[in-house]
Design a protein around this motif. Sequence first.
Motif, PDB file in Angstrom:
ATOM      1  N   HIS A 238       0.895  -1.290  -0.144  1.00 34.15           N
ATOM      2  CA  HIS A 238      -0.065   0.025   0.067  1.00 34.15           C
ATOM      3  C   HIS A 238       0.855   1.239  -0.144  1.00 34.15           C
ATOM      4  O   HIS A 238       0.651   2.259  -0.415  1.00 34.15           O
ATOM      5  CB  HIS A 238      -1.046  -0.164   1.077  1.00 34.15           C
ATOM      6  CG  HIS A 238      -2.169  -0.925   1.168  1.00 34.15           C
ATOM      7  ND1 HIS A 238      -3.091  -0.597   0.212  1.00 34.15           N
ATOM      8  CD2 HIS A 238      -2.283  -1.914   1.634  1.00 34.15           C
ATOM      9  CE1 HIS A 238      -3.984  -1.785   0.287  1.00 34.15           C
ATOM     10  NE2 HIS A 238      -3.547  -2.534   1.487  1.00 34.15           N
ATOM     11  N   PHE A 239       2.131   1.187   0.302  1.00 36.98           N
ATOM     12  CA  PHE A 239       3.030   2.403   0.426  1.00 36.98           C
ATOM     13  C   PHE A 239       4.245   2.149  -0.365  1.00 36.98           C
ATOM     14  O   PHE A 239       5.292   3.072  -0.049  1.00 36.98           O
ATOM     15  CB  PHE A 239       3.058   2.889   2.128  1.00 36.98           C
ATOM     16  CG  PHE A 239       3.599   1.930   2.953  1.00 36.98           C
ATOM     17  CD1 PHE A 239       4.811   1.886   3.165  1.00 36.98           C
ATOM     18  CD2 PHE A 239       2.607   1.251   3.715  1.00 36.98           C
ATOM     19  CE1 PHE A 239       5.234   0.979   4.171  1.00 36.98           C
ATOM     20  CE2 PHE A 239       3.081   0.382   4.706  1.00 36.98           C
ATOM     21  CZ  PHE A 239       4.197   0.308   4.947  1.00 36.98           C
ATOM     22  N   ASP A 240       4.298   1.358  -1.147  1.00 36.63           N
ATOM     23  CA  ASP A 240       5.730   1.077  -1.951  1.00 36.63           C
ATOM     24  C   ASP A 240       5.738   2.313  -2.940  1.00 36.63           C
ATOM     25  O   ASP A 240       4.884   2.657  -3.649  1.00 36.63           O
ATOM     26  CB  ASP A 240       5.194  -0.203  -2.754  1.00 36.63           C
ATOM     27  CG  ASP A 240       6.493  -0.684  -3.409  1.00 36.63           C
ATOM     28  OD1 ASP A 240       7.363   0.080  -3.820  1.00 36.63           O
ATOM     29  OD2 ASP A 240       6.703  -1.924  -3.327  1.00 36.63           O
ATOM     30  N   GLY A 241       6.912   2.814  -2.954  1.00 39.38           N
ATOM     31  CA  GLY A 241       7.236   3.857  -3.535  1.00 39.38           C
ATOM     32  C   GLY A 241       6.917   3.753  -5.153  1.00 39.38           C
ATOM     33  O   GLY A 241       6.753   4.575  -5.891  1.00 39.38           O
ATOM     34  N   VAL A 242       6.986   2.386  -5.366  1.00 36.28           N
ATOM     35  CA  VAL A 242       6.897   2.257  -7.002  1.00 36.28           C
ATOM     36  C   VAL A 242       5.596   2.489  -7.344  1.00 36.28           C
ATOM     37  O   VAL A 242       5.331   3.168  -8.410  1.00 36.28           O
ATOM     38  CB  VAL A 242       7.304   0.626  -7.312  1.00 36.28           C
ATOM     39  CG1 VAL A 242       6.824   0.226  -8.812  1.00 36.28           C
ATOM     40  CG2 VAL A 242       8.785   0.441  -7.070  1.00 36.28           C
ATOM     41  N   HIS A 243       4.482   2.310  -6.646  1.00 35.76           N
ATOM     42  CA  HIS A 243       3.159   2.473  -6.999  1.00 35.76           C
ATOM     43  C   HIS A 243       2.956   3.782  -6.992  1.00 35.76           C
ATOM     44  O   HIS A 243       2.159   4.541  -7.523  1.00 35.76           O
ATOM     45  CB  HIS A 243       2.245   1.888  -5.762  1.00 35.76           C
ATOM     46  CG  HIS A 243       2.242   0.373  -5.674  1.00 35.76           C
ATOM     47  ND1 HIS A 243       2.457  -0.556  -7.164  1.00 35.76           N
ATOM     48  CD2 HIS A 243       2.528  -0.427  -4.646  1.00 35.76           C
ATOM     49  CE1 HIS A 243       2.554  -1.719  -6.576  1.00 35.76           C
ATOM     50  NE2 HIS A 243       2.865  -1.781  -5.239  1.00 35.76           N
ATOM     51  N   PHE A 244       3.584   4.684  -5.815  1.00 35.77           N
ATOM     52  CA  PHE A 244       3.249   6.211  -6.212  1.00 35.77           C
ATOM     53  C   PHE A 244       3.973   6.907  -7.363  1.00 35.77           C
ATOM     54  O   PHE A 244       3.635   7.630  -7.884  1.00 35.77           O
ATOM     55  CB  PHE A 244       3.820   6.897  -4.646  1.00 35.77           C
ATOM     56  CG  PHE A 244       2.997   6.481  -3.398  1.00 35.77           C
ATOM     57  CD1 PHE A 244       1.702   6.951  -3.373  1.00 35.77           C
ATOM     58  CD2 PHE A 244       3.808   5.724  -2.508  1.00 35.77           C
ATOM     59  CE1 PHE A 244       0.737   6.547  -2.217  1.00 35.77           C
ATOM     60  CE2 PHE A 244       3.081   5.503  -1.436  1.00 35.77           C
ATOM     61  CZ  PHE A 244       1.734   5.763  -1.329  1.00 35.77           C
ATOM     62  N   ALA A 245       5.134   6.250  -7.625  1.00 31.89           N
ATOM     63  CA  ALA A 245       5.697   6.852  -8.816  1.00 31.89           C
ATOM     64  C   ALA A 245       4.977   6.643 -10.098  1.00 31.89           C
ATOM     65  O   ALA A 245       4.860   7.770 -10.796  1.00 31.89           O
ATOM     66  CB  ALA A 245       6.745   5.878  -9.090  1.00 31.89           C
ATOM     67  N   ARG A 246       4.096   5.917 -10.364  1.00 27.07           N
ATOM     68  CA  ARG A 246       3.084   5.567 -11.168  1.00 27.07           C
ATOM     69  C   ARG A 246       1.942   6.601 -11.538  1.00 27.07           C
ATOM     70  O   ARG A 246       1.548   6.989 -12.641  1.00 27.07           O
ATOM     71  CB  ARG A 246       2.383   4.223 -11.310  1.00 27.07           C
ATOM     72  CG  ARG A 246       3.203   3.169 -11.419  1.00 27.07           C
ATOM     73  CD  ARG A 246       2.693   1.935 -11.181  1.00 27.07           C
ATOM     74  NE  ARG A 246       3.637   0.706 -11.232  1.00 27.07           N
ATOM     75  CZ  ARG A 246       3.448  -0.416 -10.815  1.00 27.07           C
ATOM     76  NH1 ARG A 246       2.323  -0.491  -9.902  1.00 27.07           N
ATOM     77  NH2 ARG A 246       4.292  -1.272 -10.801  1.00 27.07           N
ATOM     78  N   ARG A 247       1.938   7.185 -10.348  1.00 26.37           N
ATOM     79  CA  ARG A 247       0.868   8.601 -10.482  1.00 26.37           C
ATOM     80  C   ARG A 247       1.637  10.018 -10.379  1.00 26.37           C
ATOM     81  O   ARG A 247       0.720  10.957 -10.327  1.00 26.37           O
ATOM     82  CB  ARG A 247      -0.062   8.350  -9.152  1.00 26.37           C
ATOM     83  CG  ARG A 247      -0.825   6.990  -9.126  1.00 26.37           C
ATOM     84  CD  ARG A 247      -1.755   6.850  -7.830  1.00 26.37           C
ATOM     85  NE  ARG A 247      -1.995   7.962  -7.194  1.00 26.37           N
ATOM     86  CZ  ARG A 247      -2.434   7.970  -5.835  1.00 26.37           C
ATOM     87  NH1 ARG A 247      -2.602   6.670  -5.461  1.00 26.37           N
ATOM     88  NH2 ARG A 247      -2.730   8.960  -5.251  1.00 26.37           N
ATOM     89  N   ALA A 248       2.812  10.031 -10.100  1.00 27.54           N
ATOM     90  CA  ALA A 248       3.597  11.257 -10.002  1.00 27.54           C
ATOM     91  C   ALA A 248       3.956  11.872 -11.372  1.00 27.54           C
ATOM     92  O   ALA A 248       4.521  11.205 -12.236  1.00 27.54           O
ATOM     93  CB  ALA A 248       4.709  11.146  -9.145  1.00 27.54           C
ATOM     94  N   THR A 249       3.748  13.048 -11.550  1.00 22.04           N
ATOM     95  CA  THR A 249       4.246  13.823 -12.834  1.00 22.04           C
ATOM     96  C   THR A 249       5.102  15.021 -12.790  1.00 22.04           C
ATOM     97  O   THR A 249       5.577  15.583 -13.710  1.00 22.04           O
ATOM     98  CB  THR A 249       2.814  14.455 -13.725  1.00 22.04           C
ATOM     99  OG1 THR A 249       2.072  15.089 -12.648  1.00 22.04           O
ATOM    100  CG2 THR A 249       1.776  13.050 -13.926  1.00 22.04           C
TER     101      THR A 249
END
Length: 166
Positions: A90-101
């Motif tokens: 739920h807080f893996d940086g890879v998943h957040f990276a997919r949404r960051a622009t």
Amino acid sequence: MPLTDLDADYSGGRGLPTDHLFWSAAGYAQLVVDSRGSALPTAAMPDVPFLCHFRHAAAICGDGPYQEIAKYLRRHSRRRVEPAFATPDHFDGVHFARRATAPTLFSVGLRDPVCPPSTVYAAFNQYAGEDRSMTVWPFGDHGGGCGSNPPVQPAWLRERGPAPEL
């Protein structure tokens, strides 16, 4: 370590870049949060980012906190692999990276035993923003470029506009 927390007020300005140095220079950990408005970040600079690609890190790390997951799974068998990673996913940086622009400058130490380079590159490669860069420290460990990174970051920001003039 003592900690101070400062929430920026609504006095009309964010102050000078040196305004928040006192407590950190005095040996305190300081968290400065400016949550005014709803503006999106103009840039990000994840420096040897931690908590990326948990499963891979737990499988390859010989040092650092990912070993706790490996120790747990060694004692509790393969039946608990999926539950063990359910929360960290739920807080893996890879998943957040997919949404960051926002434009981003990552850094990686190629000899880092705590945040292995492959986990940093996993987040970098998934980063959704088009303006992304990586500073590579070939002999850097978990400290990345150590004292060499701070001069790189303001120069990178100035190229994109959001850096204050010092």
